[in-house]
Design an enzyme around this catalytic site. Structure first.
Site, PDB file in Angstrom:
ATOM      1  N   CYS A  61     -20.569  20.792 -18.422  1.00 29.24           N
ATOM      2  CA  CYS A  61     -19.548  21.121 -17.429  1.00 29.24           C
ATOM      3  C   CYS A  61     -20.147  22.038 -16.362  1.00 29.24           C
ATOM      4  CB  CYS A  61     -18.373  21.816 -18.097  1.00 29.24           C
ATOM      5  SG  CYS A  61     -17.499  20.825 -19.314  1.00 29.24           S
ATOM      6  N   GLU A  63     -19.134  24.899 -15.395  1.00 27.96           N
ATOM      7  CA  GLU A  63     -19.210  26.299 -15.818  1.00 27.96           C
ATOM      8  C   GLU A  63     -20.506  26.569 -16.569  1.00 27.96           C
ATOM      9  OE1 GLU A  63     -14.715  25.289 -16.151  1.00 27.96           O
ATOM     10  OE2 GLU A  63     -16.652  24.253 -16.238  1.00 27.96           O
ATOM     11  N   ARG A  89      -8.413  18.814  -5.895  1.00 26.20           N
ATOM     12  CA  ARG A  89      -7.664  19.158  -7.103  1.00 26.20           C
ATOM     13  C   ARG A  89      -7.478  20.653  -7.290  1.00 26.20           C
ATOM     14  NH1 ARG A  89     -10.511  16.916 -11.993  1.00 26.20           N
ATOM     15  NH2 ARG A  89     -12.409  16.837 -10.712  1.00 26.20           N
ATOM     16  N   CYS A  95     -12.621  23.970 -20.249  1.00 30.80           N
ATOM     17  CA  CYS A  95     -12.355  23.257 -21.499  1.00 30.80           C
ATOM     18  C   CYS A  95     -12.647  24.182 -22.682  1.00 30.80           C
ATOM     19  CB  CYS A  95     -13.210  21.993 -21.585  1.00 30.80           C
ATOM     20  SG  CYS A  95     -14.972  22.305 -21.864  1.00 30.80           S
ATOM     21  N   CYS A  98     -16.395  25.257 -23.114  1.00 26.98           N
ATOM     22  CA  CYS A  98     -16.804  26.260 -22.124  1.00 26.98           C
ATOM     23  C   CYS A  98     -16.214  27.632 -22.457  1.00 26.98           C
ATOM     24  CB  CYS A  98     -16.376  25.828 -20.727  1.00 26.98           C
ATOM     25  SG  CYS A  98     -17.345  24.465 -20.049  1.00 26.98           S
ATOM     26  N   TYR A 132     -13.667  32.092 -33.341  1.00 25.46           N
ATOM     27  CA  TYR A 132     -14.934  32.430 -33.985  1.00 25.46           C
ATOM     28  C   TYR A 132     -15.839  33.116 -32.978  1.00 25.46           C
ATOM     29  CZ  TYR A 132     -19.639  31.692 -35.853  1.00 25.46           C
ATOM     30  OH  TYR A 132     -20.925  31.862 -36.286  1.00 25.46           O
TER      31      TYR A 132
END
Length: 257
Positions: A61, A63, A89, A95, A98, A132
């Protein structure tokens, strides 16, 4: 300084990050392999940008590519991130993968998300609660201050702070003064963080000077954290600035004291 409970209006520097991501996204053409742009700011105010690399095997991605670009520039810890999609957009949230990577590598990062009232900044820990934590990430920590405290922190007059709903870690940290390019980040250390319920705060625990008012301090704290519960627990954080001869914070960021 930002309060850590969402939502948070973007500071001017954070709006620059959002604009950088949206501007880069608008420049993307019709290439299906590059559809998202991201921008991130380091503690020195530099903005790093990149685009995603889509591939059926799981290309990264935008990021994550931006994290790599920032690392290549020896940026150190990042303080703000935004991503935007092509075709107008606008801002898009990260996500799950990420979010986990950003939390592990840049645990004090603020991420821009679009809401009904416009862009808001969210602590990455709030975007991935009950998660986690990768124990070997060795992430550099950031301790944020309002820029009005810069002189007091540098001179050593201010060596404690009270925080609510923030992720405090004892150990080395970069002291970052929000929204002010004139206040360079400092190398510092969080010495101790003790948690108290508000009703148990005393002048000694608040490190107040002689004649200081606990009630007045708490009232100021409530103004800073308007959503703080009446019976909240807060952290009294003791810190110090590390002398400048300890070396640079990271490339392009010298600690001064």
């Amino acid at each position: 300084m930002h309060g850590m409970l969402v939502p948070m209006e973007p500071l001017n520097t954070e709006r620059r990050v959002i604009e950088a991501a949206e501007t880069l996204a608008l420049s993307l053409g019709n290439n299906p392999n590059h559809t998202v742009a991201a921008a991130a700011m380091d503690t020195n105010g530099r903005i790093h940008t990149a685009v995603n690399v889509y591939h059926f095997t799981g290309g990264p991605c935008a990021e994550l590519v931006t994290l790599g670009v920032a690392a290549t520039a020896e940026a150190g810890p990042l303080v703000a991130m935004a991503a935007a999609g092509d075709g107008g957009r606008g801002l898009i949230p990260p996500c799950g993968r990420c979010r986990q990577v950003m939390l592990d590598l840049h645990p004090d990062l603020l991420v821009a998300v679009q809401t009904e009232t416009g862009p808001q900044m969210r602590p990455i820990a709030k975007l991935l609660s009950d998660t986690y934590f990768f124990p070997d990430a060795q992430a550099e920590r950031v301790f944020r201050f309002n820029r009005r405290y810069y002189d007091a922190v540098v001179s050593g007059r201010k060596t404690s702070s009270v925080r609510w709903d923030e992720q405090i870690a004892v150990g080395p940290a970069i002291f970052y003064f929000e929204d002010d390019a004139e206040c360079a980040p400092l190398r510092g250390e969080i010495l101790e963080a003790k948690r108290y319920q508000i009703d148990d705060l005393t002048p000694e625990r608040l490190r107040l000077p002689e004649g200081g008012s606990v009630e007045g301090y708490i009232e100021g704290l409530r103004q800073h954290y308007p959503l703080m519960p009446v019976d909240a627990f807060v952290d009294v954080v003791d810190f110090r600035v590390v002398p400048s001869d300890s070396g640079p914070v990271h490339e392009g960021q010298m600690a001064t004291a």
